[in-house]
Enzyme design. Sequence first.
Site, PDB file in Angstrom:
ATOM      1  CG  HIS A  33      -3.823  -0.135  -6.640  1.00 35.69           C
ATOM      2  ND1 HIS A  33      -4.119   0.500  -5.450  1.00 35.69           N
ATOM      3  CD2 HIS A  33      -3.739  -1.461  -6.330  1.00 35.69           C
ATOM      4  CE1 HIS A  33      -4.215  -0.397  -4.480  1.00 35.69           C
ATOM      5  NE2 HIS A  33      -3.990  -1.594  -4.996  1.00 35.69           N
TER       6      HIS A  33
ATOM      7  NE  ARG B 134      -4.196  -1.591   0.027  1.00 37.19           N
ATOM      8  CZ  ARG B 134      -4.277  -2.653  -0.771  1.00 37.19           C
ATOM      9  NH1 ARG B 134      -3.247  -2.955  -1.562  1.00 37.19           N
ATOM     10  NH2 ARG B 134      -5.360  -3.410  -0.784  1.00 37.19           N
TER      11      ARG B 134
ATOM     12  CD  GLU C  68      -3.375   3.753  -5.135  1.00 37.73           C
ATOM     13  OE1 GLU C  68      -4.464   3.155  -5.325  1.00 37.73           O
ATOM     14  OE2 GLU C  68      -2.346   3.159  -4.769  1.00 37.73           O
TER      15      GLU C  68
END
Length: 262
Positions: A223, A175, A204
Amino acid sequence: MPVNCPRLTWIQATSAGIGQYVERTGLAESDITFTTAAGAHGVPLAEFALAGVLHFVKGLPRLRDWQRAHHWESHTTRQLAGSRVMVVGLGGIGREVARLFSLMGVEVWGVGRPGRSYTVPGVSRVHSFLDFEAALPDVDALILACPLTGWTRGLIDETRLRMLRPDAVLVNIARGPVVDEEALVEALREGRLGGACLDVFAAEPLPAGSPLWDMDNVIVSPHSASTVTTENAYITDIFTDNLRRRLEGRPLRNLYSRENGY
């Protein structure tokens, strides 16, 4: 219990790391049972980590620049086999990373929670989150595969980044907040790190103004490293297995622990 779904008692997540979601939505205070998709993403994330490390070890950024310039020059690169990587997080994803790298002839060291013992195939040495810093100067790549918890938030800060060798590679498939992103940018700008392969970020989508976009020694992935064509089938298998277990009164797979955050 959520007021709009008073009969909801179980949620099957589609990812392994759901701690942030559970806390952010306030569902951590509910009685809902959560199960994760742990095990569905280990292989694609391990492959992504391997690709990222090989990208820098084999000098692909330089070859790309030479190709654009129509430049031909003999050169020397490093060899992955015989190198050493450290995998932070020894859950399903970290174990798959360790397995894949060990098959490539790489010595793998692991980092896990203090007070626990680990026997992980392919891992020759295990450190805890409390004492792994001393080993950072001895690794060629640092691969983050841990959940975001109190132990791991901000784990890779400026001090620990400075402990890595100038040619070391950082891979983050964990993360974004596990890494101090500003400190990472400075390390890359100053040549104190060989490269970074990043699938996750502090914010993000990655903001358009982030310097990471334009750095030649960075791979930016939105991601999506775990998103492969077979992903839905794996997650569906986990869900249907858990549904059968629940209907039959058997223990569920991949139970989320509020205490641990994963």
